[in-house]
Scaffold this active site. Structure first.
Site, PDB file in Angstrom:
ATOM      1  N   ASP B  71      39.273  -5.093 -35.657  1.00 29.87           N
ATOM      2  CA  ASP B  71      38.764  -3.723 -35.609  1.00 29.87           C
ATOM      3  C   ASP B  71      38.811  -3.218 -34.187  1.00 29.87           C
ATOM      4  O   ASP B  71      38.097  -3.714 -33.323  1.00 29.87           O
ATOM      5  CB  ASP B  71      37.303  -3.683 -36.090  1.00 29.87           C
ATOM      6  CG  ASP B  71      37.224  -3.782 -37.597  1.00 29.87           C
ATOM      7  OD1 ASP B  71      36.336  -4.484 -38.099  1.00 29.87           O
ATOM      8  OD2 ASP B  71      38.094  -3.161 -38.258  1.00 29.87           O
ATOM      9  N   ASP B  73      38.348  -0.189 -31.447  1.00 32.08           N
ATOM     10  CA  ASP B  73      37.694   1.107 -31.252  1.00 32.08           C
ATOM     11  C   ASP B  73      38.443   1.916 -30.204  1.00 32.08           C
ATOM     12  O   ASP B  73      38.655   1.455 -29.090  1.00 32.08           O
ATOM     13  CB  ASP B  73      36.254   0.889 -30.766  1.00 32.08           C
ATOM     14  CG  ASP B  73      35.462   0.054 -31.770  1.00 32.08           C
ATOM     15  OD1 ASP B  73      34.889  -0.976 -31.369  1.00 32.08           O
ATOM     16  OD2 ASP B  73      35.474   0.423 -32.964  1.00 32.08           O
ATOM     17  N   ASP B 124      39.675   2.466 -35.184  1.00 32.04           N
ATOM     18  CA  ASP B 124      38.499   3.263 -35.470  1.00 32.04           C
ATOM     19  C   ASP B 124      38.405   4.325 -34.376  1.00 32.04           C
ATOM     20  O   ASP B 124      38.053   4.033 -33.234  1.00 32.04           O
ATOM     21  CB  ASP B 124      37.267   2.353 -35.452  1.00 32.04           C
ATOM     22  CG  ASP B 124      36.161   2.918 -36.301  1.00 32.04           C
ATOM     23  OD1 ASP B 124      35.133   3.326 -35.739  1.00 32.04           O
ATOM     24  OD2 ASP B 124      36.355   2.974 -37.532  1.00 32.04           O
TER      25      ASP B 124
END
Lengths: 599, 381
Positions: B71, B73, B124
């Site tokens: 994930d 960011d 994200d």
């Protein structure tokens, strides 16, 4: 050449170092292209009392082969924070301009275990154990170094490394206890030496004859024939003799003239004075050797007992018409020019490799006892058996040997002879002699292309021989031996092989005359028995040739020749006995081989 | 025996940090996104810059479990004014056509971010409102844009003059330049959507990155590895309570890890012990401490954690602290020491190779020869 990732065995090895007290891993593994090794920085803390040359903590680089746990492992002092001087059992610890390490690889071989230091068991082989074992040894080395115990009393003397600057041939000398005594009778600190380059031994530059400044001989070793060819005008070098090993503590050989100057002054020799006197002898426009000699013991703590020579390659010295500006055009000016140009304090000494080829030095790997090797021997017959026996004797130290054989080498002999294709057509005796002169530095072998007895009946090499070994298997020759007027007692041997080369007939006697009759009485029944029991066909020599050939291979000959030589040496080392016949038989049973006494 | 087992920890870390493949994948994904945004005629004028934030940038990320994607960011700094684009969901809408063009079917709006599911990576995106103009320079600088984590970018600082070390050939005076540059720039918090995308609120990822970098420097590079190790421990050994997790845990470690640590092992044991003692009273009372965010001090990093969760978490910390202390202090047996750490970290923490005690390099002096000394292999030729 290696890819980027650190191999797992090296990771395991690095972790294993965490277990040793006194070893601190500083970093990770990095690949060094130049050294072709993976390198790891460690700090070693031996935990011993402070020493002038061993700080409490020293930096090291461990170099490991990429095939670890196989391959090389070396420990080198770190340039930044490692040892800066050279110790015993260490390569010269000079500076490496390019690298993170100095040059002083430490020697971690078995001498440590023999001294009772560190892990006594054999070097382990797995990733997690091998480097750790070596690191423990390195720590032990460092402890021994800090206690001045790397060369303790009672251990074999080891020379410091004199770093070589070129790949010139090795300078070869011969010095032992006896020569040391010869040197002790002279006071001279310098002189000249005759040097030769034997054509048959290109790897050696041989020191032949040491002379005083006025040209009187001091010492000339007895070299074998190959190393002492006749030379019309021998090359010359100069020698300088010091009072002791020139080392800066702890054990560092000098690399510059300034260091040597200082060290020799400490030993009571004035280097420049000696050079100043000696150099005119080699001022002839050609490069020459300078030999630096110093006495050494064989064992630490014991008195010195032989001289060691370390060679220096000198460039050609300044000639009168070459005197550079600023120097006078006379002898003094030449000396000063050389002193500045070659022998300046900060100039490198061009050390070259030198080795002692005295039999004492090379004997440790296996020689006959002196009582045997000092005997002069004549071998009659240079066939398969004779050539093998001769080679076994010479390699083990018999230096005075004469070989008789009237035949020439033929191609069919190659199957079991020591000679080679290049010898085909030559006299077997002469070719074997030439070969054997290259088999030992002290070998003085002569070959005569004649049948026994020699045409010169009184030839000293035969008449003066201590030992006569007959290998012709010819009753004619043995009969001649019986008829020959030897006049003084000596050791006689007759060696011959049975039909299938399964047995060796070894007859020995110590007599004034060779007991031919006794020999025949002993050997004939054996031969008869052998012939009767021989089942195989006897082959014939080639096409168009009518005589039968003795079928036997090298493995047969060499086995029996070796067994025979062992017996001969044993007999020579014991008190003389009456004539006796011994049969050595090759018995191959099941999977074992034994040579049994069957007589 | 080395107390810190540094090489064991090094090798353990190499097994839990993101793999090279993963790192290249997310950098590539970010690069592509940035290129596409710059190429988009509508969006280019309203975008100041994009940059990586989060644990990957701070070098505190551990590799994902199993086949999970990492994930990542990403902050997208825009020039969209808060006045025009309130609530923040309006600002997010501006990106819809772009997303449909380049990432059709793979993207989704969430409460306060936009997720894009790629092959190996999940991006994200958090959209910010316009910063003040004076901030644009620093926000466009290479120190902000660089994709390198603080472990990869040696000598990183937050300032307009920072360039990667390999570009600095032949120029000197970096120390004084660094000091001057850092002093020159005061970076303000950015404004991002709150949880339900109804309002803009402060956040300061750059300060978190800067703080981590500074802390890591004080701890000789061990701090980020202590964080990774403890994250690994939690993921491996304690899936409940669900909170605290992620950044709050990292923040707690940052507060409690002493500056003076000399190894990862030391950092792990002292951090656990500090958390234990410092927050014992909170755990006993069932309350939760207020941990002030580095960039936005009025924010409580531990806002979302319940008293029960904190008490359970604290208990796990206490047990782990005991295990860590026993392992760290173990002096006699390398096997016991490694097994101690494995209780926390599992089998990615290496085991020592088997070997006899006899050749474990003991004290110096003479060793009695118990068997004949072997020369080489004992065979000759």
């Amino acid at each position: 050449m290696t890819s980027g990732a650190v191999p797992e065995p090296l990771r395991v090895a690095r972790r294993s170092l965490e277990e040793i007290d006194g070893v601190e891993v500083c970093d990770g593994w990095t690949w060094d292209e130049r050294m072709d090794l993976w390198m790891l920085k460690v700090m070693l803390r031996p935990g011993t009392a402070p020493h002038s040359y061993v700080p409490a903590a020293t930096g090291w680089y461990v170099g490991v082969d990429e095939r670890y746990p196989l391959g090389r492992i070396i420990f080198l002092p770190s340039a930044a924070d490692g040892l800066t001087t050279t110790f015993p059992h260490q390569h010269h610890n000079g500076v490496d301009a390019q690298g993170l390490c100095r040059l002083g690889v430490i020697c971690l071989e078995d001498y440590l275990a023999v001294m009772g230091r560190g892990p006594a068991k054999a070097e382990p082989e797995t990733a997690g154990t091998r480097l750790r074992w070596r690191a423990s040894r390195a720590l032990e080395w460092l402890r021994a170094a800090s206690e001045d115990q790397l060369l303790p009393a009672g251990s074999p003397f080891e020379l410091p490394e004199f770093p070589k600057t070129s790949n010139s041939p090795k300078v070869v000398f011969s010095e032992d206890r006896a020569s040391f005594d010869a040197w002790a009778r002279h006071e001279h600190r310098w002189g000249t030496v005759e040097v030769s380059r034997p054509p048959s031994v290109p790897a050696a530059i041989v020191l032949r004859r040491f002379l005083t400044p006025s040209g009187h001989p001091i010492w000339e070793p007895k070299w074998g024939s190959a190393l002492s060819p006749q030379v019309e005008r021998p090359e010359r070098g100069i020698w300088i003799r010091l009072g002791r090993v020139p080392v800066d503590p702890p054990w560092q050989a000098p690399t510059t003239w300034g260091q040597l100057r200082r060290l020799t002054a400490d030993g009571g020799v004035h280097l420049d004075e000696a050079l100043h006197s000696a150099l005119p002898r080699i001022r002839d426009g050609r490069p020459h050797l300078l030999l630096v000699g110093f006495p050494i013991p064989r064992t630490m703590g014991e008195p010195v007992q032989q001289l060691h020579w370390q060679a220096v390659q000198l460039p050609k010295l300044c000639d009168l018409h070459e005197v550079p500006n600023g120097f006078r055009r006379n002898a003094k000016g030449q000396w000063q020019a050389d002193r500045t140009r070659i022998f300046a304090n900060d100039h490198r000494i061009e050390w070259c490799a030198s080795e002692n080829w005295n039999t004492e030095e090379i004997a440790t790997r296996g020689q006959f006892p002196k009582a045997v090797s000092r005997l002069s021997v004549v071998i009659i017959g240079a066939g398969a058996l004779g050539s093998s026996v001769a080679e076994l004797l010479v390699r083990a130290g018999v230096s005075e040997l004469t070989i008789l054989d009237s035949e020439e080498m033929e191609v069919g002999n190659l199957v079991r002879h020591t000679l080679l294709l290049g010898d085909v057509g030559r006299s077997k005796a002469e070719a074997v002699a030439a070969r054997l002169n290259l088999a030992h530095p002290a070998a003085r072998v002569r070959g005569f292309a004649e049948k026994f007895p020699l045409s010169d009946v009184d030839h000293e090499s035969v008449r003066g021989a201590d030992v006569v070994i007959e290998t012709t298997a010819s009753n004619d020759v043995v009969a001649s031996m019986g008829a020959f007027p030897w006049r003084t007692p000596r050791r006689f041997f007759s060696l011959s092989l049975s039909l299938g080369a399964r047995r060796l007939y070894l007859f020995s006697a110590t007599e004034e005359a060779f007991p031919y009759a006794r020999f025949r009485t002993a050997v004939d029944p054996l031969v008869a028995e052998d012939v009767a029991s021989y089942d195989d066909e006897i082959p014939w020599e080639g096409i168009g040739c009518w005589h039968p050939v003795f079928p036997a291979r090298s493995d047969d000959i060499w086995m029996l020749a070796s067994a025979g030589v062992k017996q001969v040496v044993q007999i020579l080392g014991s008190a003389p006995e009456g004539p006796q016949m011994m049969v050595l038989e090759n018995v191959v049973e099941m999977k074992s081989f034994s040579v049994a006494d069957a007589a | 025996m080395n107390k810190h087992l540094s090489s064991y920890f090094d090798d353990f870390l190499s097994k839990i940090r993101p793999e090279d493949e993963e790192t290249s994948a997310y950098k590539e994904a970010h690069k592509t996104l940035r290129e596409r945004l710059t190429a988009d005629a509508t969006l280019k004028p309203i975008i100041v810059n994009t940059f990586l934030q989060g644990s990957y940038r701070r070098a505190t990320a551990i590799r994902p479990e199993g086949e999970n994607r990492s994930d990542i960011d990403v902050v997208v700094v825009t020039r969209l004014s808060e006045i025009e684009y309130s609530p923040p969901s309006k600002a997010m809408e501006v990106f819809r056509p772009f997303l449909d063009t380049h990432y059709k079917g793979d993207w989704e709006f969430h409460d306060r971010s936009i997720s894009i599911a790629l092959d190996k990576v999940e991006l994200d995106l958090v959209v910010t409102s316009a910063p003040s103009e004076s901030q644009e320079d620093i926000l466009k600088s290479e120190s902000v844009s660089t994709d390198r984590s603080i472990e990869e970018a040696s000598d990183w600082w937050l300032g307009s003059a920072w360039i990667p070390i390999e570009k600095r050939q032949g120029r000197f005076g970096w120390d004084s330049l660094r000091a001057a540059d850092q002093a020159k720039w005061k970076v303000d918090p950015l404004r991002i959507p709150d949880r339900a995308a109804k309002e803009w609120r402060d956040t300061h990822p750059l300060e978190q990155i800067r703080w981590t970098q500074e802390k890591n420097g004080l701890c000789a590079g061990h701090y980020v590895n202590v964080v990774k190790a403890l994250k690994w421990w939690r993921r491996l050994r304690h899936t409940t309570p669900k909170y605290p997790k992620g950044y709050p845990v990292e923040h707690l470690i940052g507060d409690c890890c002493p500056d003076t640590i000399t190894s990862i092992a030391e950092g792990v044991v002292l951090t656990l012990e500090t958390i234990e003692t410092r927050y014992q009273s909170y755990a006993d009372a069932g309350t939760v401490p207020f941990l002030s965010d580095h960039g936005v001090p009025e924010h409580n990093v531990f806002k979302r954690i319940s008293g029960e969760e904190f008490t359970a978490f604290h208990k796990q910390i206490c047990t782990a602290a005991d295990v860590a202390r026993a392992a760290f202090d173990e002096e006699d047996s390398i096997v016991a020491k490694a097994e101690g750490w494995q209780k926390l970290f599992g089998d990615k923490f290496p085991s020592p190779e088997p070997g006899e005690g006899g050749d474990r390099g003991g004290p110096g002096g003479f060793t009695k020869r118990t068997a004949p000394t072997l020369i080489g292999s004992g065979r000759f030729g």
